[in-house]
Write an enzyme that holds these catalytic residues in place. Sequence first.
Site, PDB file in Angstrom:
ATOM      1  N   GLY A  92       0.842  -1.054   0.093  1.00 55.99           N
ATOM      2  CA  GLY A  92       0.193  -0.118  -0.178  1.00 55.99           C
ATOM      3  C   GLY A  92       0.896   1.418  -0.130  1.00 55.99           C
ATOM      4  CD  GLU A 115      -1.553   2.075  -3.958  1.00 57.52           C
ATOM      5  OE1 GLU A 115      -2.880   1.996  -3.884  1.00 57.52           O
ATOM      6  OE2 GLU A 115      -0.992   2.430  -2.687  1.00 57.52           O
ATOM      7  CB  ILE A 116      -4.726  -2.003  -4.956  1.00 58.44           C
ATOM      8  CG1 ILE A 116      -5.609  -2.852  -5.703  1.00 58.44           C
ATOM      9  CG2 ILE A 116      -5.430  -0.748  -4.574  1.00 58.44           C
ATOM     10  CD1 ILE A 116      -6.949  -3.138  -4.761  1.00 58.44           C
ATOM     11  CG  ASN A 148      -6.176  -6.951  -4.301  1.00 58.30           C
ATOM     12  OD1 ASN A 148      -5.808  -6.791  -3.018  1.00 58.30           O
ATOM     13  ND2 ASN A 148      -7.431  -7.330  -4.581  1.00 58.30           N
ATOM     14  CB  CYS A 168       3.482   3.434   6.249  1.00 64.82           C
ATOM     15  SG  CYS A 168       4.959   2.728   6.543  1.00 64.82           S
ATOM     16  CG  ASP A 171      -9.086   2.634   3.854  1.00 67.26           C
ATOM     17  OD1 ASP A 171      -9.913   3.031   5.061  1.00 67.26           O
ATOM     18  OD2 ASP A 171      -9.708   2.940   2.771  1.00 67.26           O
ATOM     19  CB  THR A 246       4.223   7.752   3.917  1.00 68.72           C
ATOM     20  OG1 THR A 246       3.677   8.269   5.024  1.00 68.72           O
ATOM     21  CG2 THR A 246       5.103   6.437   4.186  1.00 68.72           C
ATOM     22  CD  GLU A 247       4.242  10.808  -0.841  1.00 72.79           C
ATOM     23  OE1 GLU A 247       5.424  10.875  -1.568  1.00 72.79           O
ATOM     24  OE2 GLU A 247       3.999   9.400  -0.419  1.00 72.79           O
ATOM     25  CD  GLU A 248      -2.344   9.484   3.611  1.00 72.30           C
ATOM     26  OE1 GLU A 248      -2.882   9.972   4.538  1.00 72.30           O
ATOM     27  OE2 GLU A 248      -2.915  10.019   2.108  1.00 72.30           O
TER      28      GLU A 248
END
Length: 267
Positions: A92, A115-116, A148, A168, A171, A246-248
């Site tokens: 992810g 990444e999905i 996935n 990291c 969701d 990470t961007e988050e």
Amino acid sequence: KEERGGEEEEKSEKEEQEQRHGESGEQESVGGKRKRVNYHNIRAHMNPLSDYRIESCPVSPQEMNWSSMYPAHFAKDGTSMTGKRVTVADVGCGFGGLTVALGPQLPETLVLGMEIRGRLVDQINDRIAILRKNSPGHFQNVAAERANCMRTLPCYFERGQLEKIFFCFPDPHFKAKNHRRRIINDNLLAEYAFVLRRGGILYTVTDVKDLHDWMKSKCESHPLFEMLTDAELEEDPCLALAMNATEESKKVDKRDGDKFPAVFRRI
């Protein structure tokens, strides 16, 4: 009616053209002016339990050809030229901040961001291509793949292949009915234990306390994982990257939010 129908048909053709240009990253002329169409129109979420097939997914790890992602390490026929295998997975990976940061931190290790969302993977690989061009000889050990992981992780990695696996800011899936979509659960931990070698490290970081407690309790109750001590965490530079690269994580910093890490060893 004919006039209105003609307008709707023209609008439909225009939308179709915009979508086509959005896929290819081209520019479109509107009113005599050049209008930039966003190359990466990225979905915020995708259901990992949906029954759809990602064409690039291999049937087994032996069928995976890594040459397009790591051309400095694999020949075109998929054989390794350096004897290396992918041993770090960023599951992810989002926009790839951590995946890219792990490259210089682990220069002798092949790192894969998973990444999905396909267009997001394209964006990450475009970024990596630019980094490779601007810094010859560097960032040859990082790449991103659409996957996935809740369904097909063992298709990419053999038993005990991974040294590190990162989760990291996943969701949180707040609704109870969607908890089965959480990336850390009892069934998936068995797969993570399968692809991790003994002594391998599983990292989790989130800004949601409820999700942190969930992931921590699931890992603590699993017989093949044990939590790292604070002293061990202080000596691990990868944890700092997981929490800040990470961007988050940068979004969390902007709003002065909390971050909750939990790191476990495969036993």
